[in-house]
Design a protein around this motif. Structure first.
Motif, PDB file in Angstrom:
ATOM      1  N   LEU A  45      41.840 -13.222  95.597  1.00  0.00           N
ATOM      2  CA  LEU A  45      43.459 -13.298  95.754  1.00  0.00           C
ATOM      3  C   LEU A  45      43.431 -13.710  97.181  1.00  0.00           C
ATOM      4  CD1 LEU A  45      46.122 -13.111  94.888  1.00  0.00           C
ATOM      5  CD2 LEU A  45      46.023 -10.756  95.691  1.00  0.00           C
ATOM      6  N   LYS A 101      44.717 -17.839  98.174  1.00  0.00           N
ATOM      7  CA  LYS A 101      45.866 -18.046  98.898  1.00  0.00           C
ATOM      8  C   LYS A 101      45.880 -18.473 100.352  1.00  0.00           C
ATOM      9  CE  LYS A 101      48.770 -16.355  95.607  1.00  0.00           C
ATOM     10  NZ  LYS A 101      49.871 -17.246  95.252  1.00  0.00           N
ATOM     11  N   TYR A 103      43.288 -10.007  89.080  1.00  0.00           N
ATOM     12  CA  TYR A 103      43.427 -11.160  90.245  1.00  0.00           C
ATOM     13  C   TYR A 103      42.163 -12.104  90.379  1.00  0.00           C
ATOM     14  CZ  TYR A 103      47.822  -9.023  91.696  1.00  0.00           C
ATOM     15  OH  TYR A 103      49.090  -8.780  91.922  1.00  0.00           O
ATOM     16  N   MET A 149      43.067 -15.460  89.531  1.00  0.00           N
ATOM     17  CA  MET A 149      44.183 -16.290  90.474  1.00  0.00           C
ATOM     18  C   MET A 149      43.653 -17.527  91.016  1.00  0.00           C
ATOM     19  SD  MET A 149      47.224 -15.962  91.637  1.00  0.00           S
ATOM     20  CE  MET A 149      47.747 -14.101  91.617  1.00  0.00           C
ATOM     21  N   LEU A 192      43.985 -20.263  88.490  1.00  0.00           N
ATOM     22  CA  LEU A 192      45.580 -20.528  88.397  1.00  0.00           C
ATOM     23  C   LEU A 192      45.972 -21.356  89.735  1.00  0.00           C
ATOM     24  CD1 LEU A 192      46.829 -17.518  86.858  1.00  0.00           C
ATOM     25  CD2 LEU A 192      46.242 -19.652  85.791  1.00  0.00           C
ATOM     26  N   GLU A 193      45.416 -20.901  91.066  1.00  0.00           N
ATOM     27  CA  GLU A 193      45.873 -21.657  92.222  1.00  0.00           C
ATOM     28  C   GLU A 193      45.349 -23.336  91.996  1.00  0.00           C
ATOM     29  OE1 GLU A 193      47.679 -21.076  94.735  1.00  0.00           O
ATOM     30  OE2 GLU A 193      48.588 -19.622  93.782  1.00  0.00           O
ATOM     31  N   LYS A 231      47.664 -25.243  89.840  1.00  0.00           N
ATOM     32  CA  LYS A 231      48.964 -25.631  90.555  1.00  0.00           C
ATOM     33  C   LYS A 231      48.817 -26.832  91.269  1.00  0.00           C
ATOM     34  CE  LYS A 231      51.216 -22.002  92.345  1.00  0.00           C
ATOM     35  NZ  LYS A 231      51.437 -20.923  93.082  1.00  0.00           N
ATOM     36  N   GLY A 281      50.768 -22.813  85.743  1.00  0.00           N
ATOM     37  CA  GLY A 281      50.197 -21.811  86.913  1.00  0.00           C
ATOM     38  C   GLY A 281      51.161 -20.672  87.493  1.00  0.00           C
ATOM     39  N   THR A 282      52.291 -21.029  87.647  1.00  0.00           N
ATOM     40  CA  THR A 282      53.370 -20.201  87.983  1.00  0.00           C
ATOM     41  C   THR A 282      53.808 -19.133  87.016  1.00  0.00           C
ATOM     42  OG1 THR A 282      55.238 -21.391  87.701  1.00  0.00           O
ATOM     43  CG2 THR A 282      54.114 -21.451  90.108  1.00  0.00           C
ATOM     44  N   GLU A 308      50.655 -16.674  86.684  1.00  0.00           N
ATOM     45  CA  GLU A 308      50.392 -15.976  87.884  1.00  0.00           C
ATOM     46  C   GLU A 308      51.479 -14.708  87.333  1.00  0.00           C
ATOM     47  OE1 GLU A 308      50.943 -17.940  91.476  1.00  0.00           O
ATOM     48  OE2 GLU A 308      48.869 -18.748  91.157  1.00  0.00           O
ATOM     49  N   LEU A 364      49.702 -12.459  85.291  1.00  0.00           N
ATOM     50  CA  LEU A 364      48.743 -11.676  86.034  1.00  0.00           C
ATOM     51  C   LEU A 364      49.308 -10.318  86.492  1.00  0.00           C
ATOM     52  CD1 LEU A 364      46.315 -14.156  87.356  1.00  0.00           C
ATOM     53  CD2 LEU A 364      45.884 -12.732  85.591  1.00  0.00           C
ATOM     54  N   PHE A 365      50.690 -10.767  87.193  1.00  0.00           N
ATOM     55  CA  PHE A 365      51.207  -9.457  87.946  1.00  0.00           C
ATOM     56  C   PHE A 365      51.623  -8.578  86.997  1.00  0.00           C
ATOM     57  CE2 PHE A 365      55.185  -7.694  89.384  1.00  0.00           C
ATOM     58  CZ  PHE A 365      54.837  -7.159  90.568  1.00  0.00           C
TER      59      PHE A 365
END
Length: 187
Positions: A40, A44, A106, A109, A112-113, A116, A126-127, A130, A133-134
């Motif tokens: 993660l 990010k 995660y 993640m 997925l980033e 995006k 992707g959003t 995500e 995923l949350f």
């Protein structure tokens, strides 16, 4: 190592926490949180070239990991306190071991980033993924609460939602108090 990988598979895809408690120590739980949080963090973190990039990266990593471990312990203490109200306390070590696996989704993640960053459609998908995923993390944490305190699935989901509801009511109360104070001082 084979048992550890089997535990990861069982938790991610079968939602089975049965043998995890016996095969996990606190050191393994801390390591699990470390490597899953790294995915993660790296996904990010914005890498910019220049002087001090490595220092910024290392200091950000330490701050991030400290906050992850801090919130992991605080959330376990919170749920242990709630369990104490219902005479089911005394399982904080088990909760820490099982809840360390709740961050496993995660690891998905980073892809997925990347998705995006390709296009507008990739950003849209992707959003949304995500967000899923949350919710997957919340579902796994609720399953960890269910196994730790031997409560029903509905009760475990309600326990996870208690802080959200409390913060919502606290925010509403704060806004109401500010408006009441402003009204009192304008009169």
């Amino acid at each position: 190592m084979q048992k550890y990988i089997e535990n990861i598979y069982k938790i991610l895809f079968e939602y089975n926490f049965d043998e995890v408690r016996e095969n996990t120590t606190v050191l393994i739980a801390v390591g699990t949180i470390f490597w899953t949080s790294l995915f993660l963090f790296i996904a990010k973190f914005n890498f910019h070239g220049g002087n001090g990039t490595m220092l910024l990266f290392v200091s950000s990593l330490f701050g991030y990991m400290f906050s992850i471990y801090f919130f992991w312990l605080i959330s376990a203490l919170f749920f242990e306190f709630i369990a104490k109200v219902f005479d089911k306390s005394g399982n904080i070590r088990s909760l820490l071991m099982l809840s360390s696996y709740s961050l496993l989704p995660y690891i998905f993640m980073a892809p997925l980033e990347l998705m995006k960053k390709f296009s507008d459609t990739g950003y849209f998908l992707g959003t949304k993924l995500e967000l899923l995923l949350f919710f997957w993390v919340i579902f796994l944490y609720a399953a960890a609460l269910e196994k730790t305190y031997k409560i029903s699935k509905t009760s475990s989901f309600l326990l996870v939602l208690v802080p959200s509801v409390a913060f919502g009511f606290g925010f509403i109360w704060l806004i109401g108090s500010i408006f009441n104070l402003s009204y009192i001082y304008t009169v």
